[in-house]
Design an enzyme around this catalytic site. Structure first.
Site, PDB file in Angstrom:
ATOM      1  CG  ASP A  10      -2.728  -0.663   5.022  1.00  0.00           C
ATOM      2  OD1 ASP A  10      -2.427  -1.376   4.047  1.00  0.00           O
ATOM      3  OD2 ASP A  10      -2.367   0.529   5.134  1.00  0.00           O
ATOM      4  CG  LEU A  11       3.115  -3.432   5.849  1.00  0.00           C
ATOM      5  CD1 LEU A  11       3.479  -3.946   7.230  1.00  0.00           C
ATOM      6  CD2 LEU A  11       3.805  -4.296   4.781  1.00  0.00           C
ATOM      7  CG  ASP A  12       3.183  -0.139   2.710  1.00  0.00           C
ATOM      8  OD1 ASP A  12       4.301  -0.335   3.211  1.00  0.00           O
ATOM      9  OD2 ASP A  12       2.763  -0.755   1.721  1.00  0.00           O
ATOM     10  CD  GLU A  49      -6.315   0.544   4.559  1.00  0.00           C
ATOM     11  OE1 GLU A  49      -5.700   1.611   4.458  1.00  0.00           O
ATOM     12  OE2 GLU A  49      -6.028  -0.459   3.901  1.00  0.00           O
ATOM     13  CG  ASP A  50      -2.230   4.463   5.677  1.00  0.00           C
ATOM     14  OD1 ASP A  50      -2.571   3.361   5.191  1.00  0.00           O
ATOM     15  OD2 ASP A  50      -1.338   5.174   5.180  1.00  0.00           O
ATOM     16  CE  LYS A  81      -5.796  -2.609   1.312  1.00  0.00           C
ATOM     17  NZ  LYS A  81      -4.808  -2.169   2.306  1.00  0.00           N
ATOM     18  NE  ARG A 125       5.392  -3.195  -7.073  1.00  0.00           N
ATOM     19  CZ  ARG A 125       6.085  -4.332  -6.938  1.00  0.00           C
ATOM     20  NH1 ARG A 125       6.751  -4.823  -7.965  1.00  0.00           N
ATOM     21  NH2 ARG A 125       6.094  -4.981  -5.786  1.00  0.00           N
ATOM     22  CB  THR A 151       6.753   1.729   3.778  1.00  0.00           C
ATOM     23  OG1 THR A 151       5.397   1.432   4.028  1.00  0.00           O
ATOM     24  CG2 THR A 151       7.654   0.732   4.456  1.00  0.00           C
ATOM     25  CG  ASN A 180       8.006  -5.140  -2.186  1.00  0.00           C
ATOM     26  OD1 ASN A 180       8.611  -6.026  -2.787  1.00  0.00           O
ATOM     27  ND2 ASN A 180       7.698  -3.987  -2.751  1.00  0.00           N
ATOM     28  CB  SER A 215      -0.597  -5.210   2.867  1.00  0.00           C
ATOM     29  OG  SER A 215       0.285  -4.478   2.051  1.00  0.00           O
ATOM     30  CB  ALA A 216      -2.208  -2.943  -1.971  1.00  0.00           C
ATOM     31  CB  SER A 217       2.845  -4.082  -0.097  1.00  0.00           C
ATOM     32  OG  SER A 217       4.205  -4.296  -0.413  1.00  0.00           O
ATOM     33  CE  LYS A 267       0.155   8.238   2.660  1.00  0.00           C
ATOM     34  NZ  LYS A 267      -0.058   9.108   3.812  1.00  0.00           N
ATOM     35  N   GLY A 268      -2.539   2.818  -0.630  1.00  0.00           N
ATOM     36  CA  GLY A 268      -3.482   1.702  -0.699  1.00  0.00           C
ATOM     37  C   GLY A 268      -3.655   1.143  -2.096  1.00  0.00           C
TER      38      GLY A 268
HETATM   39  C1  BG6 Z   1       0.269  -0.254  -0.455  1.00  0.00           C
HETATM   40  C2  BG6 Z   1       0.811   1.156  -0.454  1.00  0.00           C
HETATM   41  O1  BG6 Z   1       0.291  -0.784   0.824  1.00  0.00           O
HETATM   42  O2  BG6 Z   1       1.051  -1.084  -1.319  1.00  0.00           O
HETATM   43  C3  BG6 Z   1       0.896   1.688  -1.871  1.00  0.00           C
HETATM   44  O3  BG6 Z   1      -0.024   1.983   0.313  1.00  0.00           O
HETATM   45  C4  BG6 Z   1       1.722   0.736  -2.722  1.00  0.00           C
HETATM   46  O4  BG6 Z   1       1.465   2.972  -1.848  1.00  0.00           O
HETATM   47  C5  BG6 Z   1       1.104  -0.654  -2.664  1.00  0.00           C
HETATM   48  O5  BG6 Z   1       1.760   1.180  -4.074  1.00  0.00           O
HETATM   49  C6  BG6 Z   1       1.872  -1.682  -3.490  1.00  0.00           C
HETATM   50  O6  BG6 Z   1       3.126  -1.880  -2.921  1.00  0.00           O
HETATM   51  P1  BG6 Z   1       4.290  -2.709  -3.554  1.00  0.00           P
HETATM   52  O7  BG6 Z   1       5.241  -2.902  -2.418  1.00  0.00           O
HETATM   53  O8  BG6 Z   1       3.724  -4.019  -4.041  1.00  0.00           O
HETATM   54  O9  BG6 Z   1       4.842  -1.921  -4.684  1.00  0.00           O
HETATM   55 MG    MG Z   2      -1.635   1.975   3.957  1.00  0.00          MG
END
Ligand code: BG6
Ligand code: MG
Length: 214
Positions: free
Chosen positions: A7-9, A167-168, A143, A47, A15, A116, A112-114, A43-44
């Site tokens: 996982d990233l964040d 994973e955190d 997730k 958006r 972050t 970004n 990662s769910a992000s 977390k996880g």
């Molecule tokens: C996850 C974070 O990695 O990414 C969440 O733990 C975050 O807090 C999610 O909402 C989505 O991120 P992003 O960067 O696409 O808004």
């Molecule tokens: Mg995380």
């Protein structure tokens, strides 16, 4: 163990503090209280799912246009903070562990769910360690659904039982376990109680001990 999926964040980079600032500001604009505890629940989550949480908390019914606008606002503020990150903002031992795994021929993926994620990997200069990057632009289920990790394992040509997930977030640990992965929680055992093992940070993890786990 043939592969590790990170996982990233909260695992590789800190972050969560930036997500917290940006969600808290949006929530406050909408008249919703947003605490550290609330941030922990997000977390996880994607958006979209995070915005749902805040809207539900405030009993706010929003149009699609408002939703898009608020997500964009939050993300713009988050990005402004992320763009100030530098190479030193990886969490302790993250770079060293990635390097060690690579030199021992362990495959590495991001799960990662992000949306970004690639930008952040670039900012802190660790993108080159990854054989596969599965992020929020490639998944359709948040997730605790295991989709993100299953896609990661597939991209690495590995079976879930051959991979260790880091994973955190409890949602992330649940995702890993339901997908059939070995799950290492990074954080507090009380929060990540469903993980196979929990460490306070990656600083307590190295290749040798991972080899012994599997
Ligand atoms: C996850 C974070 O990695 O990414 C969440 O733990 C975050 O807090 C999610 O909402 C989505 O991120 P992003 O960067 O696409 O808004
Ligand atoms: Mg995380």
């Amino acid at each position: 163990m043939r592969a590790c999926i990170f996982d990233l964040d909260g695992v590789l980079v800190d972050t969560a503090k930036y997500h917290f600032i940006a969600w808290r500001n949006l929530a406050s604009k909408l008249g919703v209280e947003f605490s550290e505890h609330d941030n922990e629940q997000l977390k996880g989550l994607s958006r979209d799912a995070s915005l749902d949480y805040i809207l539900n908390k405030g009993n706010i019914v929003a149009t699609d246009v408002q939703r898009e606008q608020w997500k964009e606002e939050k993300n713009n503020e988050y990005l402004a903070l992320v763009l100030q990150m530098n190479e030193n903002e990886t969490l302790p031992n993250a770079k060293e562990l990635l390097k060690e795994l690579k030199s021992n021929n362990v495959k590495i993926a991001l799960g990662s769910a992000s949306k970004n994620a690639e930008l952040i990997l670039d900012r802190v200069n660790i993108k080159h360690y990854f054989d596969a990057i599965i992020d929020g632009t490639k998944t359709s289920r948040s997730k605790p659904d295991p989709e993100v990790f299953l896609l990661g394992a597939k991209a690495l040509n590995c079976e879930p039982h051959e991979c260790i997930v880091f994973e955190d977030a409890l949602n992330g640990v649940k995702a890993a376990k339901s997908g059939g992965f070995y799950a290492i929680g990074i954080g507090e055992p009380e929060v990540l109680f469903e993980a196979d093992k929990v460490y306070a940070s990656l600083a307590s993890v190295n290749f040798k001990m991972l080899e012994l786990l599997s």
